[in-house]
Design an enzyme around this catalytic site. Structure first.
Site, mmCIF file in Angstrom:
data_model
loop_
_atom_site.group_PDB
_atom_site.id
_atom_site.type_symbol
_atom_site.label_atom_id
_atom_site.label_comp_id
_atom_site.label_asym_id
_atom_site.label_seq_id
_atom_site.Cartn_x
_atom_site.Cartn_y
_atom_site.Cartn_z
ATOM 1 N N ILE A 1 0.875 -1.187 0.000
ATOM 2 C CA ILE A 1 0.000 0.000 0.000
ATOM 3 C C ILE A 1 0.902 1.224 0.000
ATOM 4 C CG2 ILE A 1 -1.858 1.193 1.234
ATOM 5 C CD1 ILE A 1 -2.338 -1.502 2.729
ATOM 6 N N LYS B 1 8.023 29.108 -0.468
ATOM 7 C CA LYS B 1 6.632 29.529 -0.703
ATOM 8 C C LYS B 1 6.309 30.695 0.230
ATOM 9 C CE LYS B 1 1.905 27.885 0.177
ATOM 10 N NZ LYS B 1 1.051 26.775 0.628
HETATM 11 P P1 FAD Z 1 -0.601 8.329 3.334
HETATM 12 O O1 FAD Z 1 0.401 9.130 2.616
HETATM 13 O O2 FAD Z 1 -1.711 7.733 2.530
HETATM 14 O O3 FAD Z 1 0.178 7.160 4.085
HETATM 15 C C1 FAD Z 1 -0.472 6.027 4.579
HETATM 16 C C2 FAD Z 1 0.555 5.015 5.030
HETATM 17 O O4 FAD Z 1 -0.128 3.964 5.698
HETATM 18 C C3 FAD Z 1 1.354 4.370 3.924
HETATM 19 O O5 FAD Z 1 2.694 4.246 4.322
HETATM 20 C C4 FAD Z 1 0.751 2.966 3.805
HETATM 21 O O6 FAD Z 1 1.691 2.002 3.395
HETATM 22 C C5 FAD Z 1 0.364 2.739 5.248
HETATM 23 N N1 FAD Z 1 -0.684 1.737 5.436
HETATM 24 C C6 FAD Z 1 -1.990 1.811 5.077
HETATM 25 N N2 FAD Z 1 -2.652 0.686 5.432
HETATM 26 C C7 FAD Z 1 -1.725 -0.100 6.053
HETATM 27 C C8 FAD Z 1 -1.769 -1.381 6.643
HETATM 28 N N3 FAD Z 1 -2.894 -2.096 6.668
HETATM 29 N N4 FAD Z 1 -0.631 -1.896 7.161
HETATM 30 C C9 FAD Z 1 0.525 -1.188 7.154
HETATM 31 N N5 FAD Z 1 0.618 0.038 6.615
HETATM 32 C C10 FAD Z 1 -0.488 0.559 6.062
HETATM 33 N N6 FAD Z 1 -1.529 18.620 2.553
HETATM 34 C C11 FAD Z 1 -0.819 19.744 2.675
HETATM 35 O O7 FAD Z 1 -0.412 20.105 3.786
HETATM 36 N N7 FAD Z 1 -0.549 20.515 1.578
HETATM 37 C C12 FAD Z 1 -1.010 20.225 0.341
HETATM 38 O O8 FAD Z 1 -0.718 20.933 -0.611
HETATM 39 C C13 FAD Z 1 -1.817 19.074 0.205
HETATM 40 N N8 FAD Z 1 -2.314 18.719 -0.997
HETATM 41 C C14 FAD Z 1 -3.075 17.585 -1.098
HETATM 42 C C15 FAD Z 1 -3.643 17.273 -2.329
HETATM 43 C C16 FAD Z 1 -4.454 16.152 -2.442
HETATM 44 C C17 FAD Z 1 -5.099 15.832 -3.740
HETATM 45 C C18 FAD Z 1 -4.650 15.307 -1.307
HETATM 46 C C19 FAD Z 1 -5.479 14.061 -1.403
HETATM 47 C C20 FAD Z 1 -4.065 15.606 -0.098
HETATM 48 C C21 FAD Z 1 -3.296 16.763 0.014
HETATM 49 N N9 FAD Z 1 -2.726 17.112 1.246
HETATM 50 C C22 FAD Z 1 -2.027 18.265 1.352
HETATM 51 C C23 FAD Z 1 -2.821 16.231 2.408
HETATM 52 C C24 FAD Z 1 -1.515 15.450 2.520
HETATM 53 O O9 FAD Z 1 -1.257 14.763 1.313
HETATM 54 C C25 FAD Z 1 -1.583 14.439 3.655
HETATM 55 O O10 FAD Z 1 -2.019 15.095 4.811
HETATM 56 C C26 FAD Z 1 -0.223 13.851 3.918
HETATM 57 O O11 FAD Z 1 0.369 13.340 2.760
HETATM 58 C C27 FAD Z 1 -0.301 12.763 4.960
HETATM 59 O O12 FAD Z 1 -0.812 11.578 4.470
HETATM 60 P P2 FAD Z 1 -0.815 10.322 5.443
HETATM 61 O O13 FAD Z 1 0.567 10.076 5.890
HETATM 62 O O14 FAD Z 1 -1.862 10.540 6.465
HETATM 63 O O15 FAD Z 1 -1.330 9.142 4.512
#
Ligand code: FAD
Length: 506
Positions: free
Chosen positions: A41, A77
């Site tokens: 994932i 930025k």
């Molecule tokens: P993810 O990056 O999705 O990471 C999830 C992790 O969980 C991965 O490592 C995956 O392997 C792991 N995982 C999932 N399920 C399991 C499992 N069952 N077992 C083990 N591991 C698992 N934020 C900003 O501050 N500025 C921006 O400009 C901005 N633009 C964005 C644009 C878009 C279109 C989107 C959708 C979001 C944007 N964001 C922005 C938000 C930002 O992308 C997220 O807040 C940030 O990337 C954090 O993501 P995350 O780590 O929560 O999730």
């Protein structure tokens, strides 16, 4: 009550690795930290714009600025240029405005500039341009600091644009150098104890894993907080309509093309595009509402915006869960990142919310195992933060004069505007916003950000007693001084590209 001695972070995107680094630096080796991330994932891989709070976070984490810029393809930025948000392109009147990160100039004992600007002290110059040097510097595509300035410091307030994948990779390496243990495995099941807390998680590759505190950083999947613990998700698409994004990475026209030192956010018929200049490429995406357009039309809008550089490239479509969980800390599990909530990309709140949640977990850390009071405080504070950001993001939409599509007219409809925001707007029709209107500890965006957006969007405030503002002469002098110093600032500061190259050569 068992003391908490170790933490298991599930998920290795920006949220997981940022939390790992921050907690390791602030809690030291008093608490063992393990992060498990899945090979199958991937991470979401977007999130390229940040807010100035990121500088403090990177500094606490202990990454030097040159390394960060070099390894993350980062640039500086200074705010966001909102193109065509007031009115569509080509229509009479002003269409665009700038939201700078620097506060309006304020001398000790001098006047607060906003009321005087409203009374005409700066003529027809827009508020952001009249009140700070930053607009002129950003327009010239110059940087907010000079090569000799200390790490994370500069004369103008700033954040960064960076490559999300490279950022997670840098944090991953750094966290491990600080002593965080990494396990590559996929969590297949979550076992609950009798009291409903998490007893263990079982992974395909490494078997059962246990900890005193679990941090869910599994992104939109919310594998622990949502799927296992059932904390409800509050969908807010009736207020913030966008629910899809189409993203594309495109090259510059030439390797030495100027790099904008702000995000360019351009309004379109059913949403808006982000355009972010990194060192070696641009990241562009169209965020839109699937209730107001369809994917074929959205792709056309994105390609029209990018032009020739989009030829031969396929956009990536992302489905967005816009909303948040009222309860982000349940028993011995706390959600950080997309698993807790997401309020669309406008104004880059995603990473700012990760920083806020991580800071709270570190500050409130339940060493003695008594999680209930800590969870209560965390949940109250995070919910309040989300609500305030919803108001701020909606502010960008609900003041538009665009009527070219129901996306915009629906956004102006009072039934889609939270009551808290309607109350603020009613108050500010009779007097300008003041910092005392805000509980600043719970706000991600300072009062000046609200002011820049309000008056950029041509909000009208009637000042009923102009005589209460007795420093007109001093205010006019200050506006003239800002215009003068702006020219010098542009001359003194390097271009965004030149400053980035200074760091990448280091
Ligand atoms: P993810 O990056 O999705 O990471 C999830 C992790 O969980 C991965 O490592 C995956 O392997 C792991 N995982 C999932 N399920 C399991 C499992 N069952 N077992 C083990 N591991 C698992 N934020 C900003 O501050 N500025 C921006 O400009 C901005 N633009 C964005 C644009 C878009 C279109 C989107 C959708 C979001 C944007 N964001 C922005 C938000 C930002 O992308 C997220 O807040 C940030 O990337 C954090 O993501 P995350 O780590 O929560 O999730």
């Amino acid at each position: 009550m068992k003391p908490v001695q170790d933490v298991l972070i599930v998920g290795g995107g920006t949220a997981g690795w940022l939390a790992a680094c921050f907690l390791r630096r602030t809690l030291g080796d008093s608490i063992g930290i393990t992060l498990v991330e899945s090979k199958e994932i991937g991470i979401i891989g977007v999130g390229e714009g940040t807010f100035p709070s990121i500088r403090g976070t990177l500094s606490v984490i202990g990454i030097d600025e040159a390394r960060f810029i070099r390894e993350c393809n980062a640039t500086f930025k200074q705010g966001v240029h909102f193109a065509n948000w007031v009115r569509p392109a080509g229509t009479p009147g002003q269409q665009s405005y700038f939201h700078p990160f620097s506060q309006p100039s304020q001398r000790p004992g001098g006047p607060e500039l906003l009321p005087y600007w409203l009374l005409g002290a700066a003529g027809s110059t827009p508020f952001a341009e009249a009140a700070t040097l930053q607009k002129a510097v950003a327009d010239a595509r110059h940087a907010p600091k000079r090569p000799g300035d200390a790490d994370y410091m500069g004369p103008l307030n700033y954040a960064y644009h960076f490559d999300a994948g490279s950022f997670a990779a840098l944090l991953c390496t750094h966290a491990q150098s600080l002593g965080v243990k990494r396990i590559e495995a996929t969590v297949d099941s979550v076992e609950l104890a009798e009291d409903g807390a998490i007893a263990s998680v079982t992974t395909r590759e490494s078997g059962k894993l246990t900890a005193g505190l679990y941090i869910d950083c599994t992104g939109f999947r919310a594998r622990l907080i949502g799927e296992a613990l059932g904390s409800p998700f509050r969908n807010i698409n009736d207020t913030l309509f966008v629910d899809r994004a189409m993203a594309m990475q495109v090259p510059y026209d030439s390797p030495d093309a100027p790099i904008a030192s702000y995000t360019i956010s351009t309004a379109h018929e059913a949403g808006w595009t982000w355009d972010i200049g990194l060192h070696e490429r641009r990241g562009v995406g169209y965020v839109f509402s699937s209730r107001h357009t369809d994917e074929t039309r959205a792709e056309q809008v994105l390609r029209n915006y990018i032009g020739k550089a989009s030829e031969g490239r396929d956009p990536r479509l992302l489905k967005l869960n816009v909303g948040y969980r009222d309860t982000q800390w349940v028993k011995n599990c706390v959600a950080i990142g997309l698993s807790g909530g997401f309020l669309e990309p406008l104004e880059s709140s995603g990473i700012g919310l990760i920083e806020a949640a991580t800071y709270l977990v570190s500050y409130l850390f339940p060493f003695n195992g008594d999680v209930a009071p800590v969870a209560k405080q965390f949940n109250e504070q995070m919910k309040a933060r989300y609500e305030k950001i919803v108001d701020f993001v909606k502010l960008h939409y609900c003041l538009t004069k665009r009527t070219d599509n129901s996306f915009w007219t629906d956004n102006v409809n009072p039934s889609t505007i939270p009551e808290t925001l309607r109350e603020k707007l009613a108050m500010w029709r009779c007097r300008p916003p003041h910092q005392l209107d805000f509980i600043t500890d719970l706000e991600m965006y300072p009062p000046s950000s609200w002011q820049y957006v309000l008056y950029g969007m041509e909000f009208r405030t009637e000042i009923h007693n102009p005589r209460a503002y007795a420093q007109m002469g001093a205010a006019q002098k200050e506006f003239r001084m800002i215009a003068e110093v702006s020219k010098r600032a542009v001359a003194d500061l390097p271009t965004n590209r030149a400053l980035v190259q200074h760091y990448t050569r280091k």
